[in-house]
Design a protein around this motif. Structure first.
Motif, PDB file in Angstrom:
ATOM      1  N   GLY A   1      50.451  47.214  38.685  1.00 36.33           N
ATOM      2  CA  GLY A   1      51.201  47.802  39.789  1.00 36.33           C
ATOM      3  C   GLY A   1      50.300  48.336  40.889  1.00 36.33           C
ATOM      4  N   ILE A   2      49.212  49.008  40.510  1.00 33.36           N
ATOM      5  CA  ILE A   2      48.280  49.546  41.505  1.00 33.36           C
ATOM      6  C   ILE A   2      47.576  48.416  42.258  1.00 33.36           C
ATOM      7  CG2 ILE A   2      46.177  50.907  41.820  1.00 33.36           C
ATOM      8  CD1 ILE A   2      47.055  52.468  39.268  1.00 33.36           C
ATOM      9  N   SER A   3      47.232  47.350  41.552  1.00 36.28           N
ATOM     10  CA  SER A   3      46.571  46.207  42.197  1.00 36.28           C
ATOM     11  C   SER A   3      47.499  45.549  43.216  1.00 36.28           C
ATOM     12  CB  SER A   3      46.142  45.183  41.140  1.00 36.28           C
ATOM     13  OG  SER A   3      45.222  45.747  40.231  1.00 36.28           O
ATOM     14  N   ILE A   4      48.798  45.481  42.900  1.00 40.82           N
ATOM     15  CA  ILE A   4      49.770  44.915  43.847  1.00 40.82           C
ATOM     16  C   ILE A   4      49.874  45.801  45.088  1.00 40.82           C
ATOM     17  CG2 ILE A   4      52.216  44.394  44.197  1.00 40.82           C
ATOM     18  CD1 ILE A   4      52.322  43.549  41.250  1.00 40.82           C
TER      19      ILE A   4
ATOM     20  N   TYR B   1      40.808  40.089  48.609  1.00 41.16           N
ATOM     21  CA  TYR B   1      40.386  39.224  47.513  1.00 41.16           C
ATOM     22  C   TYR B   1      40.095  40.023  46.250  1.00 41.16           C
ATOM     23  CZ  TYR B   1      40.118  35.265  50.689  1.00 41.16           C
ATOM     24  OH  TYR B   1      40.438  34.269  51.573  1.00 41.16           O
ATOM     25  N   LEU B   2      39.613  41.255  46.422  1.00 42.53           N
ATOM     26  CA  LEU B   2      39.359  42.111  45.271  1.00 42.53           C
ATOM     27  C   LEU B   2      40.671  42.412  44.548  1.00 42.53           C
ATOM     28  CD1 LEU B   2      36.857  43.455  44.022  1.00 42.53           C
ATOM     29  CD2 LEU B   2      37.395  45.516  45.334  1.00 42.53           C
ATOM     30  N   ALA B   3      41.712  42.773  45.313  1.00 43.49           N
ATOM     31  CA  ALA B   3      43.018  43.059  44.722  1.00 43.49           C
ATOM     32  C   ALA B   3      43.613  41.812  44.073  1.00 43.49           C
ATOM     33  CB  ALA B   3      43.970  43.594  45.794  1.00 43.49           C
TER      34      ALA B   3
ATOM     35  N   ILE C   1      35.451  46.434  36.217  1.00 43.59           N
ATOM     36  CA  ILE C   1      34.467  47.403  36.706  1.00 43.59           C
ATOM     37  C   ILE C   1      33.242  46.696  37.264  1.00 43.59           C
ATOM     38  CG2 ILE C   1      32.939  49.296  35.991  1.00 43.59           C
ATOM     39  CD1 ILE C   1      35.085  49.996  33.886  1.00 43.59           C
ATOM     40  N   VAL C   2      32.737  45.703  36.547  1.00 47.90           N
ATOM     41  CA  VAL C   2      31.517  45.013  36.978  1.00 47.90           C
ATOM     42  C   VAL C   2      31.756  44.233  38.273  1.00 47.90           C
ATOM     43  CG1 VAL C   2      29.761  43.332  36.311  1.00 47.90           C
ATOM     44  CG2 VAL C   2      30.695  44.883  34.604  1.00 47.90           C
ATOM     45  N   ILE C   3      32.948  43.673  38.450  1.00 53.80           N
ATOM     46  CA  ILE C   3      33.263  42.952  39.693  1.00 53.80           C
ATOM     47  C   ILE C   3      33.095  43.879  40.891  1.00 53.80           C
ATOM     48  CG2 ILE C   3      35.173  41.982  41.051  1.00 53.80           C
ATOM     49  CD1 ILE C   3      36.129  40.628  38.490  1.00 53.80           C
ATOM     50  N   PHE C   4      33.589  45.111  40.769  1.00 54.38           N
ATOM     51  CA  PHE C   4      33.401  46.037  41.888  1.00 54.38           C
ATOM     52  C   PHE C   4      31.928  46.362  42.083  1.00 54.38           C
ATOM     53  CE2 PHE C   4      33.106  50.140  43.979  1.00 54.38           C
ATOM     54  CZ  PHE C   4      33.947  49.932  45.076  1.00 54.38           C
ATOM     55  N   ASN C   5      31.160  46.398  40.997  1.00 55.48           N
ATOM     56  CA  ASN C   5      29.729  46.673  41.117  1.00 55.48           C
ATOM     57  C   ASN C   5      28.997  45.617  41.924  1.00 55.48           C
ATOM     58  OD1 ASN C   5      29.850  49.040  39.642  1.00 55.48           O
ATOM     59  ND2 ASN C   5      29.367  48.054  37.694  1.00 55.48           N
ATOM     60  N   ILE C   6      29.422  44.354  41.819  1.00 55.00           N
ATOM     61  CA  ILE C   6      28.711  43.308  42.551  1.00 55.00           C
ATOM     62  C   ILE C   6      29.281  43.097  43.948  1.00 55.00           C
ATOM     63  CG2 ILE C   6      28.140  42.129  40.397  1.00 55.00           C
ATOM     64  CD1 ILE C   6      30.145  39.962  41.141  1.00 55.00           C
ATOM     65  N   VAL C   7      30.524  43.544  44.167  1.00 54.10           N
ATOM     66  CA  VAL C   7      31.158  43.370  45.481  1.00 54.10           C
ATOM     67  C   VAL C   7      31.066  44.644  46.314  1.00 54.10           C
ATOM     68  CG1 VAL C   7      33.344  42.912  46.669  1.00 54.10           C
ATOM     69  CG2 VAL C   7      32.740  41.594  44.635  1.00 54.10           C
TER      70      VAL C   7
END
Length: 386
Positions: free
Chosen positions: A278-281, A359-361, A216-222
């Motif tokens: 699976g969703i990330s792929i 890169y996020l995925a 969650i925090v990674i998405f907050n900074i990206v």
């Protein structure tokens, strides 16, 4: 329950409220993107390293004193952030904000164990997780309008008032919940920390929880830079997007409470992590077809956040049920390790400057895979409470 819910909400909103302002703060100080993102990582680092101190102290001096001290530090550091002359000054006092929130968080979790047991413990822990999830739901939405109407400093005025409110409520309304004081015996403290820290099940579940929070925090900074700077959407649009993502996490927490009636914590974590992988792929494959598309990104991230709504609360429940007799120490070790894990992962993510769906995925796949390995090892009884 009021103070526990309030602290959980502050833990969530402490990062998310000012996230929509990150691109504006970058321009305000004329600095680099990674230095702005560093404020979130240092906040998480302070949140991590200080919990073990506050948690142990709360076992010896009481929960109420730690709540008062922490809320005062939070109020003062939030106020100073408003007048920070340089980005590094802002980052430093964000670190102090994290330190003070660490005290609030460690005590709140210990208060849950002080006050509840059995199914009521799981129910109260679930509400604590839900209160935390309300921060990501409401925080960015409020923050986007504060940024649009008043500027980024308004976020820290909000934090100042919130910290002051916790101090006043704690001072005049909260009783002491620690009825079993322990003397500050450093030999005993060292023994308790070792017992908690080197428990394989506790350690593995703490890492899983830290990874779930990191997602969650990674998405907050990206996300703010990806959506506002690269995709070209405004701060208000980002606020609505973050509102949707926060709601997805909240729904995960609510479904988790329902699933807990029929499935074990371990099974819930197992299947939610596999789903997230699976969703990330799928997200990674779609990034090859449509680069940086919001309509591709949003459904995938929403589903991933929903999975985290299962993973994070379950990891907390699993760890906190192991050491009830030293709840303050156990909760502080859990918070410290998970906070440090989040800080390290987000600092690495910030240095990559990975403002793209691909890169996020990719980093999501790597992190969820590590979590899956640990969960499987626990499922196969390689890690036990003994």
């Amino acid at each position: 329950m009021i103070i526990i819910f309030s602290i959980g909400f502050l833990m969530g909103i402490g990062v998310d409220l000012y996230v929509p302002s990150l691109p504006v703060i970058e321009k305000y100080f004329g600095t680099q993107q990674n230095l702005v993102q560093l404020g979130i990582s240092l906040y998480m680092l302070g949140y991590g390293v200080a919990q073990i101190v506050f948690g142990i102290c709360s076992d010896s001096v009481g929960r109420k004193k730690i709540l008062q001290i922490s809320s005062i530090i939070y109020t003062v550091s939030s106020f100073i952030c408003i007048y920070a002359p340089h980005i590094l000054v802002l980052d430093f006092f964000r670190f102090l904000q994290g330190v003070s929130v660490a005290g609030l968080a460690a005590v709140a979790r210990a208060m849950i164990v002080d006050s509840f047991s059995g199914k009521k413990l799981m129910n109260a822990t679930g509400w604590f997780g839900i209160s935390w999830s309300m921060g990501p739901i409401i925080g960015p939405f409020i923050g986007s309008y504060l940024q649009h109407l008043l500027g980024w400093k308004a976020d820290f005025f909000f934090f100042t008032c919130y910290g002051l409110g916790i101090y006043l409520f704690t001072t005049y309304k909260i009783p002491e919940t620690n009825l079993n004081y322990t003397k500050m015996n450093f030999v005993s403290i060292e023994k308790n920390i070792k017992n908690v820290l080197f428990n394989p099940l506790f350690l593995s579940m703490t890492i899983v929880g830290g990874i779930g929070y990191s997602i969650i925090v990674i998405f907050n900074i990206v996300g703010p830079f990806l959506i506002q700077n690269i995709m070209g959407y405004g701060v208000i649009i980002y606020g609505y997007i973050a509102l949707l993502l926060g709601a997805a996490y909240f729904m995960g927490c609510m479904f988790n409470r329902f699933a807990g009636k029929y499935f074990t914590v371990q099974k819930i974590m197992y299947w939610s992590t596999w789903t997230a992988i699976g969703i990330s792929i799928i997200m990674l494959l779609m990034a090859f077809i449509v680069k940086n598309s919001l309509f591709m990104l949003l459904p995938c991230i929403s589903a991933i956040f929903c999975c985290c709504g299962f993973i994070v609360p379950c990891s907390l429940v699993r760890t906190m049920s192991i050491f009830k007799s030293i709840a303050g120490t156990a909760s502080s070790v859990f918070g410290s390790l998970s906070g440090i894990i989040v800080a390290v992962i987000t600092i690495f993510a910030g240095e990559l400057e990975m403002a793209s769906s691909f890169y996020l995925a990719l980093i999501y796949i790597v992190l969820f895979s590590i979590a899956m390995i640990l969960i499987v090892l626990c499922e196969k009884k390689y890690f036990t409470e003994k």
